[in-house]
Structure formats: structure tokens, C-alpha cells
Design a protein around this motif. Structure first.
Motif, mmCIF file in Angstrom:
data_model
loop_
_atom_site.group_PDB
_atom_site.id
_atom_site.type_symbol
_atom_site.label_atom_id
_atom_site.label_comp_id
_atom_site.label_asym_id
_atom_site.label_seq_id
_atom_site.Cartn_x
_atom_site.Cartn_y
_atom_site.Cartn_z
ATOM 1 N N ALA A 1 0.801 -1.165 -0.105
ATOM 2 C CA ALA A 1 -0.062 0.023 0.046
ATOM 3 C C ALA A 1 0.899 1.391 -0.009
ATOM 4 O O ALA A 1 0.598 2.399 -0.896
ATOM 5 N N PHE A 2 1.897 1.209 0.888
ATOM 6 C CA PHE A 2 2.699 2.527 0.939
ATOM 7 C C PHE A 2 3.533 2.486 -0.613
ATOM 8 O O PHE A 2 3.496 3.840 -1.241
ATOM 9 N N ARG A 3 4.105 1.574 -1.174
ATOM 10 C CA ARG A 3 4.743 1.904 -2.405
ATOM 11 C C ARG A 3 3.902 2.224 -3.543
ATOM 12 O O ARG A 3 4.004 3.142 -4.293
ATOM 13 N N ASP A 4 2.478 1.737 -3.388
ATOM 14 C CA ASP A 4 1.427 1.863 -4.569
ATOM 15 C C ASP A 4 1.137 3.442 -4.260
ATOM 16 O O ASP A 4 0.934 4.193 -5.178
ATOM 17 N N ALA A 5 1.143 3.722 -2.952
ATOM 18 C CA ALA A 5 0.715 5.399 -2.569
ATOM 19 C C ALA A 5 1.823 6.077 -3.362
ATOM 20 O O ALA A 5 1.511 7.429 -3.847
ATOM 21 N N GLN A 6 3.062 5.799 -3.111
ATOM 22 C CA GLN A 6 4.170 6.820 -3.581
ATOM 23 C C GLN A 6 3.999 6.646 -5.043
ATOM 24 O O GLN A 6 4.212 7.873 -5.626
ATOM 25 N N VAL A 7 3.944 5.595 -5.853
ATOM 26 C CA VAL A 7 3.894 5.668 -7.210
ATOM 27 C C VAL A 7 2.758 6.367 -7.810
ATOM 28 O O VAL A 7 2.832 7.303 -8.773
ATOM 29 N N ARG A 8 1.460 6.399 -7.134
ATOM 30 C CA ARG A 8 0.237 7.051 -7.481
ATOM 31 C C ARG A 8 0.701 8.515 -7.326
ATOM 32 O O ARG A 8 -0.001 9.435 -8.222
ATOM 33 N N GLN A 9 1.124 8.825 -6.042
ATOM 34 C CA GLN A 9 1.369 10.458 -5.912
ATOM 35 C C GLN A 9 2.333 10.957 -6.948
ATOM 36 O O GLN A 9 2.413 12.009 -7.695
ATOM 37 N N ALA A 10 3.419 10.202 -7.227
ATOM 38 C CA ALA A 10 4.473 10.541 -8.597
ATOM 39 C C ALA A 10 3.648 10.788 -9.579
ATOM 40 O O ALA A 10 4.050 11.724 -10.545
ATOM 41 N N THR A 11 2.862 9.747 -10.021
ATOM 42 C CA THR A 11 2.209 9.756 -11.245
ATOM 43 C C THR A 11 0.953 10.897 -11.105
ATOM 44 O O THR A 11 1.076 11.692 -12.272
ATOM 45 N N GLU A 12 0.457 11.398 -10.293
ATOM 46 C CA GLU A 12 -0.442 12.395 -10.149
ATOM 47 C C GLU A 12 0.320 13.731 -10.581
ATOM 48 O O GLU A 12 -0.150 14.634 -11.254
ATOM 49 N N ASP A 13 1.561 13.939 -9.688
ATOM 50 C CA ASP A 13 2.479 14.900 -10.174
ATOM 51 C C ASP A 13 2.766 14.969 -11.522
ATOM 52 O O ASP A 13 2.965 16.248 -12.217
ATOM 53 N N ARG A 14 3.113 13.889 -12.163
ATOM 54 C CA ARG A 14 3.530 14.034 -13.640
ATOM 55 C C ARG A 14 2.350 14.361 -14.397
ATOM 56 O O ARG A 14 2.395 14.999 -15.482
ATOM 57 N N PHE A 15 1.059 13.933 -14.102
ATOM 58 C CA PHE A 15 -0.062 13.969 -14.896
ATOM 59 C C PHE A 15 -0.367 15.709 -14.931
ATOM 60 O O PHE A 15 -1.285 15.987 -15.758
ATOM 61 N N ARG A 16 -0.022 16.417 -13.940
ATOM 62 C CA ARG A 16 -0.304 17.827 -13.987
ATOM 63 C C ARG A 16 0.291 18.387 -15.114
ATOM 64 O O ARG A 16 -0.155 19.632 -15.536
ATOM 65 N N GLY A 17 1.456 18.094 -15.579
ATOM 66 C CA GLY A 17 1.951 18.587 -16.890
ATOM 67 C C GLY A 17 1.242 18.029 -18.178
ATOM 68 O O GLY A 17 1.529 18.736 -19.269
ATOM 69 N N TYR A 18 0.005 17.250 -18.090
ATOM 70 C CA TYR A 18 -0.759 16.971 -19.239
ATOM 71 C C TYR A 18 -2.106 17.471 -19.382
ATOM 72 O O TYR A 18 -2.826 16.998 -19.986
ATOM 73 N N ILE A 19 -2.491 18.470 -18.377
ATOM 74 C CA ILE A 19 -3.560 18.723 -18.202
ATOM 75 C C ILE A 19 -4.271 19.605 -19.515
ATOM 76 O O ILE A 19 -5.382 19.428 -19.764
ATOM 77 N N GLU A 20 -3.157 20.416 -20.085
ATOM 78 C CA GLU A 20 -3.695 21.097 -21.323
ATOM 79 C C GLU A 20 -3.965 20.170 -22.311
ATOM 80 O O GLU A 20 -4.910 20.600 -23.226
#
Length: 223
Positions: free
Chosen positions: A89-108
Motif C-alpha cells: 500500500a505504501f509503495r503503491d501510494a508513492q507511485v500514485r502520488q508521483a504519477t499524479e504530479d506527472r499528470f499535472r503536466g498533461y492537463i492542457e
């Protein structure tokens, strides 16, 4: 954080433990050691692990392996599935948070799609935006990122004849093709007949003017 059990009893009558949030298993290990007045040095002796490794697990620096989870089960009596569950759960949460941060660059990129149509067909929810919208669009198209989308859907849409009289919206075209692809996957179709398909071609252009569900229904009737 203290050890607690929730939910329905598992095999043997023991209830499964579930954490309130994704924390590294070192949090639980530290609490267990404090509750039992066991030092990290003593735990190292009991488990055969190095004091350095114990300290790194406690501080979340290194993952807690399945092998170590079994050792801790024998030494502390806390089931291995709890340690393994916390680690996953901890590693999954870390990866999801990193992915969410990366997705912020795809909003446009995400905002270029026909949002109203996707809401209409229940592929996204009204009000979806930001990383949530990006994630849902990538899942809808079945790709990992916008680069994979561009490579896959440029190739697919290129297979369709496009008018030279009007500007074509690539993102709308890709969305329409994907909606049709998903809808077609739910249908039971007759074996492909090249001659029958050729006979349908003259009327296909008119079907593109209809809403997707109506067009597919009409196409089935004609076939």
C-alpha cells in the motif's frame, strides 16, 4: 499508529488488519518494538538481520521484503500479510502520488478532447479536471501517457479517409473512433462479409451524422 484489526474474520478466526492511511511498515514496527520494550539491536539479534537494515526498514528507506515479513511474523507474532499489505500500500501510494504530479503536466492536453461528449457517454464525470481527468482519458484510450496516445491514435485515425474541405479535429476524431471501438466490442456480430460491407459503403457517410449509438444500431440493421 497502533496495530488494530477490522473487517470479517479471516481463516482461523483472526481478523484482518487494515491501515487508516498508507504508511511504511516501519511505523508499525517501531510501535511494536516500543510496546514490547525491544530495542532495534535486540530485534536484529532475534531476526538475524543487521542493525542497519532494521533501522532502514523502520525509517522507510528500504522496502520490507516478503522474506523479512515472515521473519517478523515468527519473532513478533504479527502476520506476514499485515507487513506485506502495508509495504504494498505504501509503495503503491508513492507511485500514485508521483504519477499524479506527472499528470499535472498533461492537463492542457486533456482539455483538447470533447469533454461534453465524454460526459454524455459516461466515460468521465462532469467536473473532472486536472490529474483526475488526465487519468480517466488515458484509461479510456487504453494508453499509459499522451505520447503513447499520439503514436497509437495517429496511426489508427490515419487509416480513415479525411475530408480536405474542412479542418479535422484530431482529438474529436480519436474520441469518436474509441467510442465506436468500445461499443462494437459489446456487440455480437455476424462473420465478416467483404461483399456485403462494400454494399454498405455508400451509405456510411450519412451514418456519421447520427449520434454514435443510433449510428451503430442503424449499421447493425443494414448489415
Amino acid at each position: 499508529m497502533s496495530l488494530r484489526t477490522t473487517g470479517a474474520p479471516a481463516a482461523g478466526g483472526r481478523r484482518r488488519w487494515s491501515p487508516d492511511e498508507a504508511l511504511p511498515p516501519g511505523y508499525l514496527l517501531r510501535d511494536e518494538l516500543n510496546a514490547r520494550s525491544i530495542s532495534q539491536a535486540e530485534l536484529a539479534m532475534r531476526t538475524g538481520l543487521s542493525p542497519k537494515h532494521i533501522n532502514q526498514v523502520i525509517n522507510g528507506i528500504v522496502p520490507l521484503s516478503a522474506e523479512v515479513a515472515l521473519v517478523l511474523e515468527r519473532v513478533l507474532g504479527v502476520p506476514s500479510h499485515i507487513w506485506n499489505g502495508m509495504e504494498a500500500a505504501f509503495r503503491d501510494a508513492q507511485v500514485r502520488q508521483a504519477t499524479e504530479d506527472r499528470f499535472r503536466g498533461y492537463i492542457e492536453w486533456a482539455r483538447k478532447f470533447p469533454i461534453a461528449e465524454l460526459v454524455k457517454y459516461n466515460k468521465i464525470a462532469a467536473g473532472d479536471d486536472g490529474p483526475v481527468l488526465v487519468g480517466k482519458l488515458l484509461a479510456f484510450f487504453g494508453v499509459a501517457d499522451p505520447e503513447a496516445f499520439a503514436e497509437l491514435w495517429n496511426e489508427r485515425s490515419a487509416a480513415f479517409r479525411r475530408t480536405t474541405q474542412h479542418k479535422v479535429d484530431f482529438y474529436a476524431t480519436a474520441t469518436w473512433l474509441r467510442l465506436a471501438e468500445l461499443a462494437a466490442a459489446e456487440m455480437t456480430l455476424k462473420p465478416f462479409d467483404a461483399k456485403a460491407f462494400a454494399n454498405l459503403l455508400p451509405g456510411l457517410r450519412e451514418l456519421t451524422r447520427l449520434p454514435l449509438t443510433e449510428a451503430l444500431h442503424e449499421l447493425q440493421q443494414q448489415a
